[in-house]
Design a protein around this motif. Structure first.
Motif, PDB file in Angstrom:
ATOM      1  N   VAL A  55       0.858  -1.190   0.000  1.00 28.89           N
ATOM      2  CA  VAL A  55       0.000   0.000   0.000  1.00 28.89           C
ATOM      3  C   VAL A  55       0.891   1.235   0.000  1.00 28.89           C
ATOM      4  O   VAL A  55       1.817   1.335   0.805  1.00 28.89           O
ATOM      5  CB  VAL A  55      -0.899   0.006   1.251  1.00 28.89           C
ATOM      6  CG1 VAL A  55      -1.539   1.360   1.469  1.00 28.89           C
ATOM      7  CG2 VAL A  55      -1.968  -1.077   1.130  1.00 28.89           C
ATOM      8  N   GLU A  59      -2.217   6.344   0.499  1.00 27.35           N
ATOM      9  CA  GLU A  59      -3.370   5.503   0.810  1.00 27.35           C
ATOM     10  C   GLU A  59      -3.365   5.116   2.287  1.00 27.35           C
ATOM     11  O   GLU A  59      -4.416   5.090   2.941  1.00 27.35           O
ATOM     12  CB  GLU A  59      -3.377   4.252  -0.063  1.00 27.35           C
ATOM     13  CG  GLU A  59      -4.601   3.377   0.143  1.00 27.35           C
ATOM     14  CD  GLU A  59      -4.610   2.158  -0.761  1.00 27.35           C
ATOM     15  OE1 GLU A  59      -5.406   1.248  -0.495  1.00 27.35           O
ATOM     16  OE2 GLU A  59      -3.825   2.106  -1.737  1.00 27.35           O
ATOM     17  N   SER A  85       0.294  -1.409   5.528  1.00 27.19           N
ATOM     18  CA  SER A  85      -1.073  -1.064   5.922  1.00 27.19           C
ATOM     19  C   SER A  85      -1.380  -1.581   7.321  1.00 27.19           C
ATOM     20  O   SER A  85      -2.130  -0.952   8.077  1.00 27.19           O
ATOM     21  CB  SER A  85      -2.084  -1.603   4.912  1.00 27.19           C
ATOM     22  OG  SER A  85      -1.948  -2.998   4.747  1.00 27.19           O
ATOM     23  N   ASP A 155      -6.708  -6.582   0.726  1.00 29.80           N
ATOM     24  CA  ASP A 155      -5.716  -6.354  -0.335  1.00 29.80           C
ATOM     25  C   ASP A 155      -5.084  -7.700  -0.646  1.00 29.80           C
ATOM     26  O   ASP A 155      -3.935  -7.962  -0.328  1.00 29.80           O
ATOM     27  CB  ASP A 155      -4.662  -5.341   0.132  1.00 29.80           C
ATOM     28  CG  ASP A 155      -3.663  -4.989  -0.966  1.00 29.80           C
ATOM     29  OD1 ASP A 155      -3.920  -5.337  -2.132  1.00 29.80           O
ATOM     30  OD2 ASP A 155      -2.633  -4.380  -0.654  1.00 29.80           O
ATOM     31  N   ASP A 181      -8.889  -2.802  -1.837  1.00 31.30           N
ATOM     32  CA  ASP A 181      -7.802  -2.162  -2.578  1.00 31.30           C
ATOM     33  C   ASP A 181      -7.797  -2.592  -4.038  1.00 31.30           C
ATOM     34  O   ASP A 181      -8.330  -3.646  -4.406  1.00 31.30           O
ATOM     35  CB  ASP A 181      -6.465  -2.511  -1.920  1.00 31.30           C
ATOM     36  CG  ASP A 181      -5.372  -1.519  -2.263  1.00 31.30           C
ATOM     37  OD1 ASP A 181      -5.702  -0.379  -2.652  1.00 31.30           O
ATOM     38  OD2 ASP A 181      -4.192  -1.861  -2.137  1.00 31.30           O
ATOM     39  N   LEU A 232      -9.423   2.572  -4.450  1.00 26.19           N
ATOM     40  CA  LEU A 232      -9.850   2.060  -3.155  1.00 26.19           C
ATOM     41  C   LEU A 232     -11.355   2.241  -3.052  1.00 26.19           C
ATOM     42  O   LEU A 232     -11.858   3.346  -3.253  1.00 26.19           O
ATOM     43  CB  LEU A 232      -9.158   2.831  -2.024  1.00 26.19           C
ATOM     44  CG  LEU A 232      -9.517   2.425  -0.592  1.00 26.19           C
ATOM     45  CD1 LEU A 232      -8.881   1.085  -0.249  1.00 26.19           C
ATOM     46  CD2 LEU A 232      -9.050   3.498   0.391  1.00 26.19           C
TER      47      LEU A 232
END
Length: 239
Positions: A55, A59, A85, A155, A181, A232
């Motif tokens: 990521v 974000e 993330s 994700d 994601d 996203l």
């Protein structure tokens, strides 16, 4: 996660109209506020052969803001990679916050673990090395209404996004959110399939288009598709 079928010359995930504007956002509002352990993990991850799966920091900043606005305390993460993330989430949650993090490959998580430990948030994380669906099914059997989760970030493998969605709607409280994601897939979702792209990229693009259509028609959620990084989609459970 970035697909390995993407153009190997690409060094970032960015759908903005210019790299200059992207750099402006990073230098003005993202990098100056990025936690030092996040910065260290980001820089190390970009040396990884699959570093683009991580990521990006802008974000991560958005996810952190969202978690704080929600006053989230209990979250799920499906697809961890090196943990950018995950560390972002752990830093955003309060001291008693908890994250159930699921990934099939612990070795990548272990790359980020020293940064997580130095940030002092390892105690918030329960990492489970497994395919996600069996774990989610077990959680559904055990979870109580008063113990539902506030937020989930997904994700992972795009082929299972719909399966994750159905299960997460049983685990996230009404009013809670799920963020998916890569839902713009390099911008390819808005244009016809380009046969010159790698087969894996095209497969990912087609799965993403199908999933986007599914979310848009799902009456159980409100959605906002954000043009950040590779796309996203934030879903708020309303039923």
């Amino acid at each position: 996660m970035a697909s390995s079928g993407r153009n190997s010359s690409i060094t970032h995930k960015n759908l903005l109209q210019s790299d200059v504007l992207h750099q402006y956002i990073l230098e003005r509002s993202v990098y100056p506020r990025e936690h030092e352990q996040l910065k260290g993990l980001r820089e190390l991850t970009m040396k990884h052969a699959r570093g683009l799966m991580s990521v990006p920091p802008e974000e991560g900043q958005l996810l952190s803001m969202l978690l704080k606005l929600m006053n989230a305390k209990k979250t799920i993460e499906i697809g961890v990679f090196t943990g950018y993330s995950l560390l972002t989430t752990a830093l955003a949650l309060p001291k008693d916050g908890k994250i159930t993090a699921i990934d099939i490959e612990k070795s990548n998580f272990e790359i980020g673990l020293p940064f997580i430990q130095r940030a002092g948030v390892e105690n918030k994380i329960n990492f489970i090395e497994s395919a996600a669906l069996p774990v989610l099914d077990k959680m559904i059997q055990e979870v109580k209404e008063d113990d539902l989760f506030d937020f989930a970030f997904v994700d992972a493998d795009k082929s299972n996004y719909m399966e994750y969605h159905e299960r997460l709607l049983k685990l996230i409280r009404v009013g809670g959110a799920i963020a998916y994601d890569n839902t713009l897939w390099g911008g390819s979702v808005a244009v016809p399939v380009d046969p010159s792209h790698a087969e894996r990229f095209i497969e990912g693009r087609n799965l993403t288009v199908k999933f986007n259509d599914f979310l848009a028609a799902d009456p159980r959620i409100e959605i906002s598709q954000v043009c950040i990084a590779d796309g996203l989609t934030i879903c708020r459970r309303i039923i």
